[in-house]
Scaffold this active site. Structure first.
Site, PDB file in Angstrom:
ATOM      1  N   ALA A  67      13.280  70.577  75.054  1.00  0.00           N
ATOM      2  CA  ALA A  67      12.449  69.386  75.165  1.00  0.00           C
ATOM      3  C   ALA A  67      12.546  68.590  73.872  1.00  0.00           C
ATOM      4  CB  ALA A  67      11.009  69.772  75.453  1.00  0.00           C
ATOM      5  N   GLY A 112      13.460  73.921  77.496  1.00  0.00           N
ATOM      6  CA  GLY A 112      13.447  73.136  78.718  1.00  0.00           C
ATOM      7  C   GLY A 112      14.806  73.061  79.395  1.00  0.00           C
ATOM      8  N   GLU A 115      15.099  76.215  81.375  1.00  0.00           N
ATOM      9  CA  GLU A 115      14.190  76.059  82.515  1.00  0.00           C
ATOM     10  C   GLU A 115      14.791  75.133  83.565  1.00  0.00           C
ATOM     11  OE1 GLU A 115       9.727  76.443  80.815  1.00  0.00           O
ATOM     12  OE2 GLU A 115      10.961  74.974  79.771  1.00  0.00           O
ATOM     13  N   GLU A 135      10.536  79.019  72.535  1.00  0.00           N
ATOM     14  CA  GLU A 135       9.281  78.316  72.293  1.00  0.00           C
ATOM     15  C   GLU A 135       8.354  79.038  71.323  1.00  0.00           C
ATOM     16  OE1 GLU A 135      10.754  76.699  76.223  1.00  0.00           O
ATOM     17  OE2 GLU A 135      10.705  78.653  75.229  1.00  0.00           O
TER      18      GLU A 135
END
Length: 258
Positions: A67, A112, A115, A135
């Site tokens: 992200a 992300g 994911e 993370e």
């Protein structure tokens, strides 16, 4: 289909969708998420004769490196909850899409990005690809489904190790653990993804759609709801503020546990 951060090219019923932010290693900012929602929620649904979608990243280094952390600073618990829920909703559009979506992973698939790859139905990776959910290095947890889908693919034992250590693994190990369908020589991942889609396209379209629906129905969304809540709680900690600042300042974080 006109986008700022995506490139969509259709050929023989297959759309190659490229996340096109190579200078940022294709990091998922809110604009990119908005465009993914537009593509999977509206634009691609209107394409007649669509066989499938290949999702990849621009440039030789990264599929999606994570992200965009610069957009995380200043978040409170409510904003964090809304961000995580928004991301999950978009990734469910991909997971529940009516035709197969294959991730062609050309480099880093972290946070992300990992994911996003897991939300696709199939995954083909270059031998240079790398995977991880780092993370915890920032003082937060995955918020776009990582705590749930990683367990689905790897099982609890290895998934919880990777989630807690933040370690990055190579493509061959990801394949061995069950995260990937195929590993290819660098540069051949998109071609292999298209080959898979062409093979699936010879099968009955309604049957393929029902396979997607039935496989998805095996997994409860309860865990995803829990992830959203705990992502929001983590965003509200001093450790996250320190972790995000350290990341952006390119230094080691000093976590205090509050």
């Amino acid at each position: 289909m006109t986008y700022q951060n995506l490139l969509a090219v259709e050929e023989n019923g297959i759309i190659t969708l490229t996340i096109n932010r190579p200078k940022a290693l294709n990091a998922l900012n809110q604009q990119t998420l908005k465009e993914l929602k537009q593509f999977f929620g509206q634009d691609a649904l209107a394409v007649e004769g669509l066989k499938g979608v290949v999702l990849t990243g621009a440039g030789p280094k990264s599929f999606v490196a994570g992200a965009d952390i610069s957009e995380f600073t200043g978040l409170d618990a409510q904003a964090g909850l809304e961000m995580a829920q928004h991301g999950q909703d978009i990734f469910f559009l991909i997971e529940e899409f009516k035709v197969p979506v294959v991730a062609a992973i050309n480099g880093f698939a972290l946070g992300g990005g990992c994911e996003l790859a897991m939300a696709c139905h199939l995954r083909v990776a270059s031998e240079k690809a790398r995977f991880g959910q780092p993370e915890v290095n920032l003082g937060i947890i995955p918020g776009y489904g990582g705590t749930q889908r990683l367990i689905q693919y790897l099982g609890k034992t290895k998934a919880i190790e990777l989630l807690m250590t933040g370690d990055m693994i190579k493509a061959e190990e990801a394949y061995r653990l069950g995260l990937l369908n195929y590993v290819t020589p660098a540069g051949e991942e998109v071609a292999k993804a298209k080959e898979l889609l062409e093979k699936i396209a010879t099968k009955a379209p309604i049957a393929i759609q029902k396979v997607i629906e039935c496989v998805n129905s095996h997994f409860s969304k309860g865990g995803f709801e829990k992830e959203v809540i705990e992502f929001a709680n983590a965003v509200n900690t001093e450790d996250f503020k320190e972790g995000a600042s350290a990341f952006l300042e390119k230094r080691a974080p000093n976590f205090k546990g509050h």
